[in-house]
Design a protein around this motif. Structure first.
Motif, PDB file in Angstrom:
ATOM      1  N   PRO A 341       0.838  -1.216   0.000  1.00 39.91           N
ATOM      2  CA  PRO A 341       0.000   0.000   0.000  1.00 39.91           C
ATOM      3  C   PRO A 341       0.864   1.253   0.000  1.00 39.91           C
ATOM      4  CG  PRO A 341      -0.006  -1.018   2.165  1.00 39.91           C
ATOM      5  CD  PRO A 341       0.739  -1.950   1.276  1.00 39.91           C
ATOM      6  N   LYS A 342       0.378   2.301  -0.647  1.00 38.79           N
ATOM      7  CA  LYS A 342       1.146   3.538  -0.772  1.00 38.79           C
ATOM      8  C   LYS A 342       1.509   4.127   0.587  1.00 38.79           C
ATOM      9  CE  LYS A 342       0.878   8.304  -2.325  1.00 38.79           C
ATOM     10  NZ  LYS A 342       0.015   9.392  -2.779  1.00 38.79           N
ATOM     11  N   GLU A 343       0.616   3.929   1.609  1.00 40.44           N
ATOM     12  CA  GLU A 343       0.848   4.533   2.916  1.00 40.44           C
ATOM     13  C   GLU A 343       2.136   4.036   3.565  1.00 40.44           C
ATOM     14  OE1 GLU A 343      -2.012   3.059   1.963  1.00 40.44           O
ATOM     15  OE2 GLU A 343      -2.986   4.966   1.453  1.00 40.44           O
ATOM     16  N   ARG A 357      11.711   3.583   1.445  1.00 42.30           N
ATOM     17  CA  ARG A 357      11.518   2.821   2.673  1.00 42.30           C
ATOM     18  C   ARG A 357      10.096   2.269   2.698  1.00 42.30           C
ATOM     19  NH1 ARG A 357      14.120   2.368   7.447  1.00 42.30           N
ATOM     20  NH2 ARG A 357      15.592   4.031   6.915  1.00 42.30           N
ATOM     21  N   ILE A 358      10.002   0.964   2.892  1.00 44.73           N
ATOM     22  CA  ILE A 358       8.698   0.300   2.977  1.00 44.73           C
ATOM     23  C   ILE A 358       8.669  -0.433   4.309  1.00 44.73           C
ATOM     24  CG2 ILE A 358       7.126  -1.341   1.905  1.00 44.73           C
ATOM     25  CD1 ILE A 358       8.749  -0.936  -0.692  1.00 44.73           C
ATOM     26  N   GLY A 378       5.730  13.781  -6.673  1.00 45.49           N
ATOM     27  CA  GLY A 378       4.541  13.066  -6.224  1.00 45.49           C
ATOM     28  C   GLY A 378       4.638  11.593  -6.560  1.00 45.49           C
ATOM     29  N   ALA A 379       3.792  10.785  -5.920  1.00 46.64           N
ATOM     30  CA  ALA A 379       3.807   9.345  -6.160  1.00 46.64           C
ATOM     31  C   ALA A 379       2.420   8.768  -5.912  1.00 46.64           C
ATOM     32  CB  ALA A 379       4.827   8.671  -5.251  1.00 46.64           C
ATOM     33  N   LYS A 380       2.130   7.670  -6.593  1.00 42.45           N
ATOM     34  CA  LYS A 380       0.867   6.964  -6.384  1.00 42.45           C
ATOM     35  C   LYS A 380       1.064   5.482  -6.701  1.00 42.45           C
ATOM     36  CE  LYS A 380      -0.915   7.762 -11.081  1.00 42.45           C
ATOM     37  NZ  LYS A 380      -2.046   8.247 -11.887  1.00 42.45           N
ATOM     38  N   MET A 381       0.212   4.617  -6.084  1.00 39.59           N
ATOM     39  CA  MET A 381       0.214   3.190  -6.390  1.00 39.59           C
ATOM     40  C   MET A 381      -0.886   2.915  -7.404  1.00 39.59           C
ATOM     41  SD  MET A 381       2.630   1.514  -4.799  1.00 39.59           S
ATOM     42  CE  MET A 381       2.041  -0.129  -5.193  1.00 39.59           C
ATOM     43  N   GLU A 382      -0.529   2.191  -8.464  1.00 38.97           N
ATOM     44  CA  GLU A 382      -1.495   1.867  -9.497  1.00 38.97           C
ATOM     45  C   GLU A 382      -1.093   0.552 -10.160  1.00 38.97           C
ATOM     46  OE1 GLU A 382      -2.345   3.903 -13.688  1.00 38.97           O
ATOM     47  OE2 GLU A 382      -2.997   5.184 -12.019  1.00 38.97           O
TER      48      GLU A 382
END
Length: 396
Positions: A341-343, A357-358, A378-382
């Motif tokens: 998840p992006k969070e 870092r994840i 910016g960044a997003k998960m897709e």
């Protein structure tokens, strides 16, 4: 034809891995050629026999060859080289100096790619394994078709026609003044023919069902960073990496106190290899007590790399783990991170490195030059990809 490119920083053992992979392919019945395009050839030393420019049979179904850049240059660029030499000699340079300067920088790397294309077209072999120059820097030349295509089609082709028409009229006046002739049709045709070969080869190398890169690395800081940079550049040109080989890991049975610090460092950097190249599969190879020289030693390496009956021609990983997408002056760096998840993702850019870092895991990505000077915006998960946008603003 299946094409496998072995690359990595100089001295990591990629030639031995290439030779051992060739042994396994040949044993499974594939007609296999292992071709060294590295100017510092060591494939002959690895097989412990003499090899030359043309393929030589090593054992049933297995051939080896070491690219002679000068021979390849003469076959593909001979007319142009002779013409440039003639021009330089007319300007006062000695014969040897003129011949050396007629070989343009990077031509040996380019003709390594042309040699690959010729074997692909001939179809004599089922598998072509390339022991390439360190870190595969020659693959940056794949940008040539994109950069030069417009000029070749819009400018160079009309110039060819004009040259052919005007040469008989201008040559009698030009030669006495300049001291050398105008280029003939053979010289004028060579650059465009060469451009067409590289353009066709690009389609082969960017087809991940046919071509894969295997990155060979060692559990050392500088080597890992160079491997990450190579992976980024390969991805920039859509050349897929499907396997990482972590070579020369000190075995557990080595208990001498002298190696204790080395073993601790290797454990740390080995984990970095898994983290930084995730989700690519990693094969581990121990540091052997003898040189990987000769068929007997390569047989042991082959058995370590591949289980009985394992097919090295398989595509070990089908997703492109890194993609670089350009939209006008903006870029998007896309990392394959399934199920994240992006969070949980934190980004930080330092110089040419992007730190990701994840949770408790960290990944360092060495950016291509096209992105190193830009700032993440910016960044997003897709679709399981983390898509990081870069703007035209230079990063601080």
């Amino acid at each position: 034809m299946r094409v496998i490119l072995m690359t990595g920083k100089g001295g990591v053992g990629k030639t031995s891995v290439a030779a051992a992979t060739g042994l396994q392919c040949a044993e499974l019945g594939y007609k296999t050629l292992v071709l060294s395009t590295d100017p510092a050839h060591s494939l002959a030393d690895s097989f412990d026999l003499e090899l030359g420019h043309e393929p030589k049979q090593v054992q049933p179904n297995l051939w080896g060859a070491e690219l002679d850049a000068l021979m390849e240059l003469e076959q593909n660029w001979g007319a142009v080289k002779r013409y440039i030499t003639q021009v330089l000699q007319a300007r006062g340079l000695e014969g040897v100096q003129a011949e050396e300067l007629a070989i343009l920088p990077g031509m040996d790397e380019i003709f390594g790619l042309v040699r690959m294309k010729r074997h692909y077209d001939e179809g004599t072999y089922d598998v072509l394994i390339i022991d390439s120059a360190p870190t595969g820097t020659a693959l940056r030349l794949l940008s040539l078709p994109e950069v030069s295509g417009w000029y070749m089609r819009r400018f160079y082709k009309p110039l060819q026609g004009m040259s052919a028409a005007l040469r008989p009229l201008v040559e009698p006046i030009f030669r006495p003044i300049a001291g050398f002739s105008l280029p003939d049709k053979e010289v004028m045709d060579a650059p465009y023919e060469f451009y067409e070969q590289i353009e066709a080869l690009e389609k082969v190398l960017t087809d991940n069902t046919q071509t894969s890169v295997r990155l060979v690395t060692n559990p050392e800081k500088m080597v890992i960073k160079e491997s990450l940079r190579a992976h980024a550049y390969l991805s920039l040109y859509n050349v897929a990496t499907d396997l990482i080989v972590a070579n020369r890991i000190i075995p557990n049975q080595v208990t001498d106190p002298f190696f204790q610090k080395w073993k601790e460092n290797q454990q740390f950097y080995k984990q970095e290899i898994y983290d930084n190249f995730h989700p690519l599969p990693v094969k581990e190879v121990p540091l052997y007590s003898e040189e990987m020289c000769g068929l007997e030693a390569l047989e042991r390496l082959k058995n370590t790399l591949f289980s009985s009956g394992e097919d090295p021609t398989q595509v070990y990983y089908k997703e492109n783990t890194i993609r670089v997408v350009q939209d006008k002056n903006n870029y998007s760096l896309e990392l394959y991170l399934p199920g994240i998840p992006k969070e949980q993702v934190q980004l930080n850019k330092t110089g040419d490195e992007l730190n990701i870092r994840i949770g408790n895991h960290r990944r360092n990505l060495v950016l291509p030059q096209a992105l190193a000077a830009l700032k993440p915006s910016g960044a997003k998960m897709e679709d399981d990809y983390l898509k990081i946008r870069f703007t035209g603003a230079v990063a601080a």
